[in-house]
Design a protein around this motif. Structure first.
Motif, PDB file in Angstrom:
ATOM      1  N   MET A   1      16.045 -71.770  69.073  1.00 40.67           N
ATOM      2  CA  MET A   1      16.689 -72.834  69.854  1.00 40.67           C
ATOM      3  C   MET A   1      17.392 -73.846  68.958  1.00 40.67           C
ATOM      4  SD  MET A   1      16.558 -72.092  72.939  1.00 40.67           S
ATOM      5  CE  MET A   1      17.205 -73.607  73.570  1.00 40.67           C
ATOM      6  N   SER A   2      16.840 -74.126  67.788  1.00 39.15           N
ATOM      7  CA  SER A   2      17.477 -75.040  66.844  1.00 39.15           C
ATOM      8  C   SER A   2      18.809 -74.477  66.362  1.00 39.15           C
ATOM      9  CB  SER A   2      16.571 -75.295  65.641  1.00 39.15           C
ATOM     10  OG  SER A   2      15.387 -75.896  66.031  1.00 39.15           O
ATOM     11  N   VAL A   3      18.821 -73.192  66.071  1.00 38.71           N
ATOM     12  CA  VAL A   3      20.057 -72.558  65.602  1.00 38.71           C
ATOM     13  C   VAL A   3      21.111 -72.553  66.705  1.00 38.71           C
ATOM     14  CG1 VAL A   3      21.059 -70.366  64.861  1.00 38.71           C
ATOM     15  CG2 VAL A   3      18.932 -71.171  63.850  1.00 38.71           C
ATOM     16  N   VAL A   4      20.707 -72.214  67.924  1.00 33.13           N
ATOM     17  CA  VAL A   4      21.655 -72.196  69.041  1.00 33.13           C
ATOM     18  C   VAL A   4      22.216 -73.584  69.287  1.00 33.13           C
ATOM     19  CG1 VAL A   4      21.855 -71.842  71.532  1.00 33.13           C
ATOM     20  CG2 VAL A   4      20.687 -70.153  70.130  1.00 33.13           C
ATOM     21  N   LEU A   5      21.362 -74.597  69.295  1.00 31.48           N
ATOM     22  CA  LEU A   5      21.813 -75.969  69.517  1.00 31.48           C
ATOM     23  C   LEU A   5      22.758 -76.419  68.417  1.00 31.48           C
ATOM     24  CD1 LEU A   5      21.576 -78.507  71.251  1.00 31.48           C
ATOM     25  CD2 LEU A   5      19.635 -79.178  69.829  1.00 31.48           C
ATOM     26  N   MET A   6      22.443 -76.076  67.181  1.00 29.36           N
ATOM     27  CA  MET A   6      23.306 -76.445  66.068  1.00 29.36           C
ATOM     28  C   MET A   6      24.679 -75.783  66.198  1.00 29.36           C
ATOM     29  SD  MET A   6      22.955 -75.378  62.113  1.00 29.36           S
ATOM     30  CE  MET A   6      23.108 -73.713  62.656  1.00 29.36           C
ATOM     31  N   LEU A   7      24.712 -74.507  66.558  1.00 30.71           N
ATOM     32  CA  LEU A   7      25.987 -73.807  66.708  1.00 30.71           C
ATOM     33  C   LEU A   7      26.805 -74.372  67.864  1.00 30.71           C
ATOM     34  CD1 LEU A   7      24.852 -70.156  66.051  1.00 30.71           C
ATOM     35  CD2 LEU A   7      26.173 -71.634  64.535  1.00 30.71           C
ATOM     36  N   VAL A   8      26.147 -74.770  68.947  1.00 31.70           N
ATOM     37  CA  VAL A   8      26.862 -75.372  70.078  1.00 31.70           C
ATOM     38  C   VAL A   8      27.497 -76.693  69.664  1.00 31.70           C
ATOM     39  CG1 VAL A   8      26.489 -76.478  72.319  1.00 31.70           C
ATOM     40  CG2 VAL A   8      25.548 -74.228  71.881  1.00 31.70           C
ATOM     41  N   VAL A   9      26.755 -77.514  68.945  1.00 37.57           N
ATOM     42  CA  VAL A   9      27.287 -78.805  68.509  1.00 37.57           C
ATOM     43  C   VAL A   9      28.481 -78.612  67.579  1.00 37.57           C
ATOM     44  CG1 VAL A   9      26.761 -80.844  67.114  1.00 37.57           C
ATOM     45  CG2 VAL A   9      25.161 -80.084  68.859  1.00 37.57           C
ATOM     46  N   PHE A  10      28.387 -77.691  66.629  1.00 35.40           N
ATOM     47  CA  PHE A  10      29.499 -77.457  65.716  1.00 35.40           C
ATOM     48  C   PHE A  10      30.719 -76.883  66.447  1.00 35.40           C
ATOM     49  CE2 PHE A  10      26.555 -77.988  62.188  1.00 35.40           C
ATOM     50  CZ  PHE A  10      27.370 -78.686  61.296  1.00 35.40           C
ATOM     51  N   GLU A  11      30.499 -76.044  67.435  1.00 38.74           N
ATOM     52  CA  GLU A  11      31.630 -75.484  68.183  1.00 38.74           C
ATOM     53  C   GLU A  11      32.306 -76.562  69.014  1.00 38.74           C
ATOM     54  OE1 GLU A  11      34.359 -72.623  69.323  1.00 38.74           O
ATOM     55  OE2 GLU A  11      32.875 -72.608  67.719  1.00 38.74           O
ATOM     56  N   ILE A  12      31.531 -77.431  69.644  1.00 39.30           N
ATOM     57  CA  ILE A  12      32.119 -78.534  70.408  1.00 39.30           C
ATOM     58  C   ILE A  12      32.900 -79.453  69.485  1.00 39.30           C
ATOM     59  CG2 ILE A  12      31.551 -80.616  71.723  1.00 39.30           C
ATOM     60  CD1 ILE A  12      29.256 -79.007  72.980  1.00 39.30           C
ATOM     61  N   LYS A  13      32.363 -79.743  68.304  1.00 42.66           N
ATOM     62  CA  LYS A  13      33.077 -80.591  67.347  1.00 42.66           C
ATOM     63  C   LYS A  13      34.364 -79.920  66.894  1.00 42.66           C
ATOM     64  CE  LYS A  13      32.568 -82.915  62.909  1.00 42.66           C
ATOM     65  NZ  LYS A  13      33.965 -82.793  62.665  1.00 42.66           N
ATOM     66  N   ARG A  14      34.323 -78.606  66.659  1.00 45.24           N
ATOM     67  CA  ARG A  14      35.525 -77.901  66.222  1.00 45.24           C
ATOM     68  C   ARG A  14      36.608 -77.947  67.292  1.00 45.24           C
ATOM     69  NH1 ARG A  14      38.155 -73.356  66.890  1.00 45.24           N
ATOM     70  NH2 ARG A  14      36.698 -72.566  68.422  1.00 45.24           N
ATOM     71  N   ILE A  15      36.218 -77.754  68.542  1.00 49.73           N
ATOM     72  CA  ILE A  15      37.186 -77.790  69.640  1.00 49.73           C
ATOM     73  C   ILE A  15      37.729 -79.200  69.832  1.00 49.73           C
ATOM     74  CG2 ILE A  15      37.436 -77.516  72.143  1.00 49.73           C
ATOM     75  CD1 ILE A  15      35.492 -75.140  71.906  1.00 49.73           C
ATOM     76  N   ALA A  16      36.870 -80.206  69.692  1.00 47.88           N
ATOM     77  CA  ALA A  16      37.320 -81.588  69.856  1.00 47.88           C
ATOM     78  C   ALA A  16      38.274 -82.024  68.753  1.00 47.88           C
ATOM     79  CB  ALA A  16      36.113 -82.527  69.901  1.00 47.88           C
ATOM     80  N   ASP A  17      38.142 -81.435  67.571  1.00 43.64           N
ATOM     81  CA  ASP A  17      39.006 -81.794  66.451  1.00 43.64           C
ATOM     82  C   ASP A  17      40.357 -81.088  66.466  1.00 43.64           C
ATOM     83  OD1 ASP A  17      37.115 -83.534  65.521  1.00 43.64           O
ATOM     84  OD2 ASP A  17      36.308 -82.166  63.996  1.00 43.64           O
ATOM     85  N   LEU A  18      40.548 -80.112  67.362  1.00 41.00           N
ATOM     86  CA  LEU A  18      41.823 -79.435  67.444  1.00 41.00           C
ATOM     87  C   LEU A  18      42.896 -80.366  67.982  1.00 41.00           C
ATOM     88  CD1 LEU A  18      40.815 -75.980  68.972  1.00 41.00           C
ATOM     89  CD2 LEU A  18      41.552 -76.424  66.638  1.00 41.00           C
ATOM     90  N   PRO A  19      44.140 -80.160  67.596  1.00 45.86           N
ATOM     91  CA  PRO A  19      45.214 -80.964  68.186  1.00 45.86           C
ATOM     92  C   PRO A  19      45.313 -80.705  69.698  1.00 45.86           C
ATOM     93  CG  PRO A  19      46.043 -79.536  66.430  1.00 45.86           C
ATOM     94  CD  PRO A  19      44.604 -79.239  66.596  1.00 45.86           C
TER      95      PRO A  19
END
Length: 66
Positions: free
Chosen positions: A44-62
């Protein structure tokens, strides 16, 4: 791979593993449910970490790249 990703990955995977190792080595009568719960925590820690990083990556896109 960025340093922050490696740091979060090592905390998410390493800390539960070290706690599990301390539990198993200190008590010989550790039940299987403790090991199962610790493994679930790691997953669950790994899944949560990957979700947070993916949301951050999408939010940082132009805005036009969404």
């Amino acid at each position: 791979m960025s340093r922050s990703f490696v740091a979060v990955l090592s905390i998410a995977l390493g800390l539960p593993f070290l706690i599990l190792l301390a539990l198993v080595s200190s008590a010989s009568g550790v039940s299987a449910s403790v090991l199962t719960n610790a493994l679930g925590l790691v997953v669950m820690s790994v899944v949560l970490m990957l979700v947070v990083f993916e949301i951050k990556r999408i939010a940082d896109l132009p805005p036009d790249a969404h």
